[in-house]
Design an enzyme around this catalytic site. Structure first.
Site, PDB file in Angstrom:
ATOM      1  N   MET A  72      -0.440 -15.644   2.984  1.00  0.00           N
ATOM      2  CA  MET A  72       0.492 -14.799   2.232  1.00  0.00           C
ATOM      3  C   MET A  72      -0.191 -13.474   1.872  1.00  0.00           C
ATOM      4  O   MET A  72       0.216 -12.789   0.927  1.00  0.00           O
ATOM      5  CB  MET A  72       0.979 -15.519   0.977  1.00  0.00           C
ATOM      6  CG  MET A  72       1.771 -16.788   1.310  1.00  0.00           C
ATOM      7  SD  MET A  72       2.986 -17.236   0.073  1.00  0.00           S
ATOM      8  CE  MET A  72       1.932 -17.516  -1.336  1.00  0.00           C
ATOM      9  N   LEU A 113      -5.861 -11.272   0.959  1.00  0.00           N
ATOM     10  CA  LEU A 113      -6.889 -12.080   1.622  1.00  0.00           C
ATOM     11  C   LEU A 113      -8.225 -12.033   0.874  1.00  0.00           C
ATOM     12  O   LEU A 113      -8.573 -11.041   0.236  1.00  0.00           O
ATOM     13  CB  LEU A 113      -7.076 -11.592   3.059  1.00  0.00           C
ATOM     14  CG  LEU A 113      -5.825 -11.628   3.940  1.00  0.00           C
ATOM     15  CD1 LEU A 113      -6.188 -11.243   5.378  1.00  0.00           C
ATOM     16  CD2 LEU A 113      -5.149 -12.992   3.915  1.00  0.00           C
ATOM     17  N   HIS A 140      -9.760 -16.962   3.427  1.00  0.00           N
ATOM     18  CA  HIS A 140      -8.948 -16.638   4.599  1.00  0.00           C
ATOM     19  C   HIS A 140      -9.833 -16.164   5.754  1.00  0.00           C
ATOM     20  O   HIS A 140      -9.618 -16.539   6.906  1.00  0.00           O
ATOM     21  CB  HIS A 140      -7.955 -15.522   4.271  1.00  0.00           C
ATOM     22  CG  HIS A 140      -6.967 -15.861   3.202  1.00  0.00           C
ATOM     23  ND1 HIS A 140      -6.976 -15.294   1.962  1.00  0.00           N
ATOM     24  CD2 HIS A 140      -5.919 -16.727   3.208  1.00  0.00           C
ATOM     25  CE1 HIS A 140      -5.977 -15.768   1.248  1.00  0.00           C
ATOM     26  NE2 HIS A 140      -5.329 -16.647   1.958  1.00  0.00           N
ATOM     27  N   SER A 143      -6.109 -16.271  -4.046  1.00  0.00           N
ATOM     28  CA  SER A 143      -5.507 -14.949  -4.295  1.00  0.00           C
ATOM     29  C   SER A 143      -5.124 -14.809  -5.753  1.00  0.00           C
ATOM     30  O   SER A 143      -5.027 -13.704  -6.278  1.00  0.00           O
ATOM     31  CB  SER A 143      -4.273 -14.762  -3.413  1.00  0.00           C
ATOM     32  OG  SER A 143      -4.622 -14.959  -2.068  1.00  0.00           O
ATOM     33  N   GLY A 196      -6.668 -24.094   4.748  1.00  0.00           N
ATOM     34  CA  GLY A 196      -7.812 -24.367   3.892  1.00  0.00           C
ATOM     35  C   GLY A 196      -7.655 -25.712   3.170  1.00  0.00           C
ATOM     36  O   GLY A 196      -6.544 -26.089   2.778  1.00  0.00           O
TER      37      GLY A 196
HETATM   38  O1  PAF Z   1      -1.172 -21.398   1.869  1.00  0.00           O
HETATM   39  C1  PAF Z   1      -0.430 -20.394   1.912  1.00  0.00           C
HETATM   40  O2  PAF Z   1      -0.886 -19.262   1.773  1.00  0.00           O
HETATM   41  C2  PAF Z   1       1.048 -20.562   2.145  1.00  0.00           C
HETATM   42  O3  PAF Z   1       1.532 -21.711   1.519  1.00  0.00           O
HETATM   43  C3  PAF Z   1       1.431 -20.569   3.645  1.00  0.00           C
HETATM   44  C4  PAF Z   1       0.834 -21.757   4.362  1.00  0.00           C
HETATM   45  C5  PAF Z   1       0.950 -19.280   4.298  1.00  0.00           C
HETATM   46  C6  PAF Z   1       2.957 -20.632   3.804  1.00  0.00           C
HETATM   47  O4  PAF Z   1       3.582 -19.545   3.221  1.00  0.00           O
END
Ligand code: PAF
Length: 282
Positions: A30, A33, A37, A186, A147
């Site tokens: 999302m 980062l 990530h 985040s 993760g």
């Molecule tokens: O873990 C996340 O950041 C979110 O739940 C995902 C997997 C990107 C789905 O929106």
């Protein structure tokens, strides 16, 4: 590295890469980062020849009183991090392209999605499984990277992939922690200086659980009680759950058995944080 917002163009680019005979990796995010990530993108980059990071703040996984509107959006910095980590394409669609007003379909995983996070955040996992299923259909990855920090989420995605026979391998990568043990998230950027310090007790609590599992004869409910007591003793922390569960079914463990995972969710001020640790009962 390409930054693309169109579904059809993304599908076309990825199919062209597949035509060159390389494995396709997908790293759903999302945005906002951090090194957690980055570690996923790096592993994907070692394993796959073409890697797609998605950046999409998915509205359907936020409850009505959650932080969708204030969720950090840092696209320029994210693009640079993806580039440095070795992603080949960033897919960053607008909400209107992912969710037509006429849409009537959701992907709902049963039991696993109803406990823990599911009971504290009703509908959250419907949003997650639906958007991840859509990404898998658009990108058609061979492998997708998640993760361990979102332990329940990766179990639910695995269940969905098995139930729907989706041809994608789910890879779960280790939690990346700050120097004091706080799991990278985040949402850590919402924490004040004092809250940031309090939040480090989450990891201390998991270390306590790990030690009690390895060195004591306490049962999982007894260890869970010690975890909750430890967290509750920290000013500013409100415990939502602190449990020990079977690491495959997420059923709460009554007896010392493996595979086991300690999971916790707390609010530090107004920020909700989760964390977990695999335990080894001897
Ligand atoms: O873990 C996340 O950041 C979110 O739940 C995902 C997997 C990107 C789905 O929106």
């Amino acid at each position: 590295m390409i930054v693309e917002s169109s579904l059809t163009e993304t599908r076309r680019i990825v199919r062209a890469a597949r035509g060159r005979g390389v494995l396709i990796g997908c790293i759903p995010t999302m945005g906002a980062l951090h090194q957690g990530h980055v570690s996923l993108i790096e592993v994907a980059q070692w394993e796959c020849g073409f890697n797609v990071a998605t950046i999409f703040v998915n509205p359907t996984q936020f409850g009505p009183h959650e932080d969708f509107t204030r969720y950090p959006r840092t696209l320029d910095a994210d693009v640079e991090m993806c580039r440095a980590a070795g992603a080949d394409l960033i897919f960053t669609p607008p909400v209107s392209a992912m969710y037509a007003e006429s849409a009537q379909t959701i992907v709902r995983v049963g039991g696993l999605a109803e406990v823990l996070e599911g009971s504290h955040r009703p509908g959250h996992f419907d949003g997650v499984s639906t958007v991840v299923a859509k990404f898998f259909h658009i990108i058609e990855p061979d492998r997708a990277y998640f993760g361990q920090k979102d332990f329940q989420q990766q179990l639910i995605i695995r269940q969905m992939v098995a139930d729907l026979d989706l041809p994608v391998e789910i890879m779960t990568c280790p939690i990346i922690r700050e120097a004091d043990g706080l799991a990278m998230s985040s949402r850590n950027r919402y924490l004040s200086v004092a809250e940031r310090q309090q939040a480090s007790q989450l990891f201390q609590t998991l270390l306590l659980a790990e030690k009690l599992a390895a060195e004591s004869t306490l049962t999982p409910p007894e260890i869970s009680r010690q975890m909750a007591d430890h967290l509750s003793s920290v000013a500013g922390i409100e415990v939502q759950y602190a449990v020990i569960a079977d690491a495959v079914t997420l059923k709460l463990l009554q007896h010392r058995s493996n595979p086991a995972v300690a999971l916790l969710a707390v609010k530090v001020g107004s920020t909700r944080l989760i964390d977990n640790q695999i335990l080894r009962f001897r």
